[in-house]
Design a protein around this motif. Structure first.
Motif, PDB file in Angstrom:
ATOM      1  N   ILE A  54     -68.657 -28.312  34.908  1.00  0.00           N
ATOM      2  CA  ILE A  54     -69.014 -28.366  36.535  1.00  0.00           C
ATOM      3  C   ILE A  54     -67.685 -28.397  36.975  1.00  0.00           C
ATOM      4  O   ILE A  54     -66.928 -29.498  36.747  1.00  0.00           O
ATOM      5  CB  ILE A  54     -70.024 -29.254  36.775  1.00  0.00           C
ATOM      6  CG1 ILE A  54     -71.128 -29.280  36.022  1.00  0.00           C
ATOM      7  CG2 ILE A  54     -70.463 -29.200  38.251  1.00  0.00           C
ATOM      8  CD1 ILE A  54     -72.228 -30.458  36.074  1.00  0.00           C
ATOM      9  N   GLY A  55     -67.405 -27.453  37.945  1.00  0.00           N
ATOM     10  CA  GLY A  55     -66.151 -27.563  38.657  1.00  0.00           C
ATOM     11  C   GLY A  55     -66.044 -26.387  39.641  1.00  0.00           C
ATOM     12  O   GLY A  55     -66.675 -25.351  39.714  1.00  0.00           O
ATOM     13  N   ARG A  56     -64.578 -26.302  40.334  1.00  0.00           N
ATOM     14  CA  ARG A  56     -64.539 -25.369  41.452  1.00  0.00           C
ATOM     15  C   ARG A  56     -63.654 -24.223  40.700  1.00  0.00           C
ATOM     16  O   ARG A  56     -63.656 -22.995  41.072  1.00  0.00           O
ATOM     17  CB  ARG A  56     -63.418 -25.658  42.528  1.00  0.00           C
ATOM     18  CG  ARG A  56     -64.042 -26.513  43.533  1.00  0.00           C
ATOM     19  CD  ARG A  56     -63.320 -26.738  44.636  1.00  0.00           C
ATOM     20  NE  ARG A  56     -61.772 -26.605  44.552  1.00  0.00           N
ATOM     21  CZ  ARG A  56     -60.835 -27.439  44.260  1.00  0.00           C
ATOM     22  NH1 ARG A  56     -61.288 -28.603  44.190  1.00  0.00           N
ATOM     23  NH2 ARG A  56     -59.510 -27.096  44.281  1.00  0.00           N
ATOM     24  N   PRO A  67     -65.674 -28.087  48.351  1.00  0.00           N
ATOM     25  CA  PRO A  67     -64.051 -28.593  48.558  1.00  0.00           C
ATOM     26  C   PRO A  67     -64.231 -29.922  47.893  1.00  0.00           C
ATOM     27  O   PRO A  67     -63.018 -30.348  47.631  1.00  0.00           O
ATOM     28  CB  PRO A  67     -63.783 -28.218  50.078  1.00  0.00           C
ATOM     29  CG  PRO A  67     -65.034 -28.214  50.738  1.00  0.00           C
ATOM     30  CD  PRO A  67     -66.269 -27.654  49.787  1.00  0.00           C
ATOM     31  N   ASN A  68     -65.064 -30.613  48.011  1.00  0.00           N
ATOM     32  CA  ASN A  68     -65.130 -32.061  47.358  1.00  0.00           C
ATOM     33  C   ASN A  68     -65.464 -32.336  45.878  1.00  0.00           C
ATOM     34  O   ASN A  68     -65.360 -33.175  45.341  1.00  0.00           O
ATOM     35  CB  ASN A  68     -66.237 -32.907  48.079  1.00  0.00           C
ATOM     36  CG  ASN A  68     -65.927 -33.071  49.592  1.00  0.00           C
ATOM     37  OD1 ASN A  68     -64.759 -33.491  49.849  1.00  0.00           O
ATOM     38  ND2 ASN A  68     -66.852 -32.713  50.372  1.00  0.00           N
ATOM     39  N   VAL A  69     -65.377 -30.942  45.269  1.00  0.00           N
ATOM     40  CA  VAL A  69     -65.475 -30.896  43.930  1.00  0.00           C
ATOM     41  C   VAL A  69     -64.225 -30.578  43.062  1.00  0.00           C
ATOM     42  O   VAL A  69     -63.558 -29.558  43.734  1.00  0.00           O
ATOM     43  CB  VAL A  69     -66.585 -29.910  43.460  1.00  0.00           C
ATOM     44  CG1 VAL A  69     -66.783 -29.567  41.912  1.00  0.00           C
ATOM     45  CG2 VAL A  69     -67.825 -30.334  43.875  1.00  0.00           C
ATOM     46  N   SER A  70     -63.780 -31.428  42.145  1.00  0.00           N
ATOM     47  CA  SER A  70     -62.556 -31.019  41.551  1.00  0.00           C
ATOM     48  C   SER A  70     -62.638 -29.786  40.681  1.00  0.00           C
ATOM     49  O   SER A  70     -63.643 -29.179  40.690  1.00  0.00           O
ATOM     50  CB  SER A  70     -62.375 -32.130  40.433  1.00  0.00           C
ATOM     51  OG  SER A  70     -62.006 -33.387  41.345  1.00  0.00           O
ATOM     52  N   ARG A  71     -61.460 -29.482  40.474  1.00  0.00           N
ATOM     53  CA  ARG A  71     -61.388 -28.157  39.543  1.00  0.00           C
ATOM     54  C   ARG A  71     -62.182 -28.059  38.267  1.00  0.00           C
ATOM     55  O   ARG A  71     -62.787 -27.113  38.221  1.00  0.00           O
ATOM     56  CB  ARG A  71     -59.907 -27.548  39.431  1.00  0.00           C
ATOM     57  CG  ARG A  71     -59.089 -26.901  40.597  1.00  0.00           C
ATOM     58  CD  ARG A  71     -57.769 -26.823  40.283  1.00  0.00           C
ATOM     59  NE  ARG A  71     -57.120 -28.250  39.941  1.00  0.00           N
ATOM     60  CZ  ARG A  71     -55.924 -28.139  40.065  1.00  0.00           C
ATOM     61  NH1 ARG A  71     -55.112 -27.231  39.752  1.00  0.00           N
ATOM     62  NH2 ARG A  71     -55.402 -29.449  39.717  1.00  0.00           N
ATOM     63  N   ARG A  72     -62.053 -29.174  37.494  1.00  0.00           N
ATOM     64  CA  ARG A  72     -62.783 -29.364  36.371  1.00  0.00           C
ATOM     65  C   ARG A  72     -63.511 -30.973  36.684  1.00  0.00           C
ATOM     66  O   ARG A  72     -62.653 -31.756  36.372  1.00  0.00           O
ATOM     67  CB  ARG A  72     -62.067 -29.215  35.145  1.00  0.00           C
ATOM     68  CG  ARG A  72     -61.526 -27.950  34.854  1.00  0.00           C
ATOM     69  CD  ARG A  72     -60.817 -27.827  33.403  1.00  0.00           C
ATOM     70  NE  ARG A  72     -61.494 -28.523  32.271  1.00  0.00           N
ATOM     71  CZ  ARG A  72     -62.407 -28.361  31.478  1.00  0.00           C
ATOM     72  NH1 ARG A  72     -63.039 -27.353  31.841  1.00  0.00           N
ATOM     73  NH2 ARG A  72     -62.626 -29.033  30.400  1.00  0.00           N
ATOM     74  N   HIS A  73     -64.437 -30.791  37.190  1.00  0.00           N
ATOM     75  CA  HIS A  73     -65.034 -32.062  37.726  1.00  0.00           C
ATOM     76  C   HIS A  73     -65.714 -33.136  36.643  1.00  0.00           C
ATOM     77  O   HIS A  73     -65.646 -34.262  36.768  1.00  0.00           O
ATOM     78  CB  HIS A  73     -65.992 -31.699  38.942  1.00  0.00           C
ATOM     79  CG  HIS A  73     -66.387 -32.989  39.782  1.00  0.00           C
ATOM     80  ND1 HIS A  73     -65.742 -33.063  41.084  1.00  0.00           N
ATOM     81  CD2 HIS A  73     -67.072 -33.946  39.346  1.00  0.00           C
ATOM     82  CE1 HIS A  73     -65.994 -34.328  41.603  1.00  0.00           C
ATOM     83  NE2 HIS A  73     -67.203 -34.813  40.598  1.00  0.00           N
ATOM     84  N   ALA A  74     -66.772 -32.553  36.104  1.00  0.00           N
ATOM     85  CA  ALA A  74     -67.821 -33.030  34.961  1.00  0.00           C
ATOM     86  C   ALA A  74     -67.975 -31.920  34.205  1.00  0.00           C
ATOM     87  O   ALA A  74     -68.053 -30.785  34.163  1.00  0.00           O
ATOM     88  CB  ALA A  74     -68.633 -33.782  35.705  1.00  0.00           C
TER      89      ALA A  74
END
Length: 124
Positions: A54-56, A67-74
C-alpha cells in the motif's frame, strides 16, 4: 481453500426430476487463508500468498494518491493461517482500528488507516 469442482453424473436408479447431491472437502496444495482489502469506493484487492503493498508509488498493488501516505507505506502479508499488516517505516504511521501499529494480525472487519485513507480487511 481452492477452486470448487462440480461433477454431474447420470444415475439410472433415479426417476425423472430426482437428484442426489453429495459433497466432500479435499485439501489441496497451496490452500490457505484468503481475504481482501476493501477500499472506500468498494473496490476489492484480493489477498493471497504474495504480499500486497500500500503506498503512493504506481507499482504498489494498492496505489493511493493521499499526500499523507508514504511511497511504500505498509504491506499486508500472509503469516501462517493469518494476515498481518506491517508498517514499512512510513512517515505518518499505520493504524488498525485507530491504534498505531508496526505489525498487527488482522481480524475480519479491521479498519487499516494509512494517512487519511482507510481500508477494511475482510477474511473469506
Amino acid at each position: 481453500m481452492g477452486p470448487v469442482l462440480v461433477e454431474l453424473t447420470a444415475d439410472a436408479g433415479l426417476g425423472a426430476g430426482q437428484f442426489r447431491v453429495s459433497a466432500s472437502i479435499e485439501e489441496t496444495t497451496g490452500g490457505g487463508a484468503v481475504g481482501s482489502l476493501v477500499l472506500a469506493d468498494g473496490q476489492r484487492i484480493g489477498l493471497g500468498d504474495e504480499p500486497v503493498c500500500i503506498g503512493r508509488l504506481p507499482e504498489c498493488e494498492v496505489p493511493l494518491t493521499d499526500p499523507n501516505v508514504s511511497r511504500r507505506h505498509a504491506e499486508v502479508r500472509r503469516q501462517g493461517a493469518d494476515f498481518v499488516v506491517v508498517d514499512l517505516g512510513s512517515t505518518n504511521g499505520t493504524r488498525v482500528n485507530g491504534a498505531g501499529v508496526r505489525e498487527q494480525r488482522l481480524a475480519d472487519g479491521d479498519e487499516i488507516s494509512v494517512g487519511n485513507t482507510s481500508l477494511r480487511f475482510e477474511a473469506s
